[in-house]
Motif scaffolding. Structure first.
Motif, short mmCIF file in Angstrom:
data_model
loop_
_atom_site.label_atom_id
_atom_site.label_comp_id
_atom_site.label_asym_id
_atom_site.label_seq_id
_atom_site.Cartn_x
_atom_site.Cartn_y
_atom_site.Cartn_z
N GLY A 50 0.83 -1.19 0.00
CA GLY A 50 0.00 0.00 0.00
C GLY A 50 0.86 1.25 0.00
N ILE A 51 0.26 2.38 0.30
CA ILE A 51 0.98 3.65 0.30
C ILE A 51 1.58 3.87 1.69
N ALA A 52 2.87 3.72 1.82
CA ALA A 52 3.52 3.85 3.12
C ALA A 52 3.74 5.32 3.45
N LEU A 53 2.73 5.95 4.05
CA LEU A 53 2.83 7.37 4.39
C LEU A 53 3.51 7.60 5.73
N THR A 54 3.68 6.55 6.52
CA THR A 54 4.27 6.72 7.85
C THR A 54 4.97 5.45 8.29
N GLN A 55 5.96 5.61 9.15
CA GLN A 55 6.64 4.48 9.76
C GLN A 55 6.28 4.38 11.24
N LYS A 56 5.38 5.25 11.69
CA LYS A 56 4.99 5.27 13.09
C LYS A 56 3.84 4.30 13.33
N GLY A 57 3.66 3.96 14.62
CA GLY A 57 2.56 3.07 14.97
C GLY A 57 2.92 1.61 14.76
N PRO A 58 1.96 0.72 14.98
CA PRO A 58 2.22 -0.73 14.86
C PRO A 58 2.42 -1.15 13.41
#
Length: 250
Positions: free
Chosen positions: A167-175
Motif C-alpha cells: 500500500g501507500i507507506a505514508l508513515t513508519q509510526k505506529g504498529p
C-alpha cells in the motif's frame, strides 16, 4: 416503450471533459490568461510565475490551518476522552455512544497519516494495538453502520496507508500494518452476523460484538440510507480482505 433520456453524446463528452485531470500549472496559467488578457509569452510567463507562487503560498497556508485545527481537536480528545468513542467538548469528558470501542481513535488515524502527523499516528496506533482487540472481544452492542464506516473502514485505511501489502507507506509510526488487518478481520467476522442472522437481504442494525450476534432495532425498522451505504462498504471491505488473504497465501 420507454422514452430515451434527455441527453446526447455531446453532453457525455462535455461532462467527461469537466472532470478530466488538468495539471496544477495548466489550471493556473489558464486562469491568469483569462483574467489578465495577456498577449505575449513574456507577459504570460511573468504573471504565471508570480501567480503560481501566490497560489502555492495561499494553499500551503490553508493546508496548515486544517492541520492545526485537526491537531487542536485531537489534543482535546486525548486529554479529556482518550479511549472513549467521543469527546463532549463543553463538559470536557468522554462518552461511549457508539459501543465503547474508541471510535474517534480509529476514525482519526488515517486522517493523521494523510496529514503526516506522526505524533498523532503513534498515539492512536499504540492505543489500537494495546486496547482495541480487547474492546471488540468484550464489548456489547454496536451500530452496524457506524462501526462499519468508522472503525472497520478506519482500520483498513490504516493498513493500506501504513504500507500493508504494498500500500501507500505514508508513515513508519505506529504498529505494523498486519496489526490493523488482523483487528479488522476480527471485527468484520463479528459484524457479519448482522447479515447472516437477518431473515431478509437487509441486515440487522445492531450487533453484539462479544458473542457475534445481531438483532433488529427496537422498532424493527432499518434506515434505507444506512443499509445502502454499509452494504456497499461491506462489499468493498470483503473484497479487500479476500484480495489481501490471497496475496498473503502467494
Amino acid at each position: 416503450m420507454s422514452k430515451s433520456l434527455p441527453y446526447s453524446m455531446k453532453d457525455v463528452h462535455y461532462d467527461n471533459a469537466k472532470f478530466r485531470h488538468r495539471s496544477f500549472f495548466k489550471v493556473v496559467t489558464q486562469t491568469l490568461f483569462s483574467a489578465k488578457g495577456i498577449g505575449t509569452n513574456e507577459e504570460l510567463k511573468e504573471v504565471t510565475d508570480v501567480g503560481i507562487r501566490d497560489v502555492e503560498e495561499k494553499w500551503i497556508a490553508r493546508q496548515q490551518n486544517v492541520k492545526d485545527a485537526f491537531t487542536h481537536a485531537w489534543s482535546g480528545y486525548k486529554k479529556f476522552a482518550m479511549g472513549y468513542d467521543e469527546l463532549m467538548p463543553v463538559s470536557q469528558h468522554g462518552v461511549d455512544e457508539l459501543g465503547g470501542i474508541g471510535a474517534t481513535v480509529v476514525d482519526a488515524l488515517d486522517t493523521a497519516m494523510i496529514m503526516g502527523l506522526d505524533e498523532v499516528v503513534s498515539e492512536a496506533g499504540s492505543w489500537i494495538e494495546s486496547h482495541l482487540l480487547d474492546r471488540i472481544n468484550n464489548k456489547g452492542q454496536v451500530n452496524l453502520f457506524e462501526t462499519t464506516i468508522r472503525v472497520l473502514g478506519g482500520l483498513l485505511s490504516a493498513f493500506h496507508l501504513s504500507g500493508g501489502d504494498q500500500g501507500i507507506a505514508l508513515t513508519q509510526k505506529g504498529p505494523k500494518p498486519a496489526i490493523y488487518l488482523n483487528i479488522a478481520k476480527n471485527l468484520a467476522d463479528r459484524l457479519l452476523s448482522a447479515f447472516t442472522s437477518s431473515p431478509t437481504p437487509i441486515p440487522f442494525s445492531d450487533v453484539v460484538l462479544r458473542d457475534s450476534s445481531a438483532h433488529p432495532a427496537p422498532d424493527g425498522l432499518s434506515s434505507t440510507s444506512e443499509v445502502s451505504t454499509y452494504s456497499l462498504n461491506s462489499i468493498i471491505s470483503v473484497q479487500f480482505l479476500v484480495i489481501q488473504s490471497m496475496a498473503q497465501k502467494g
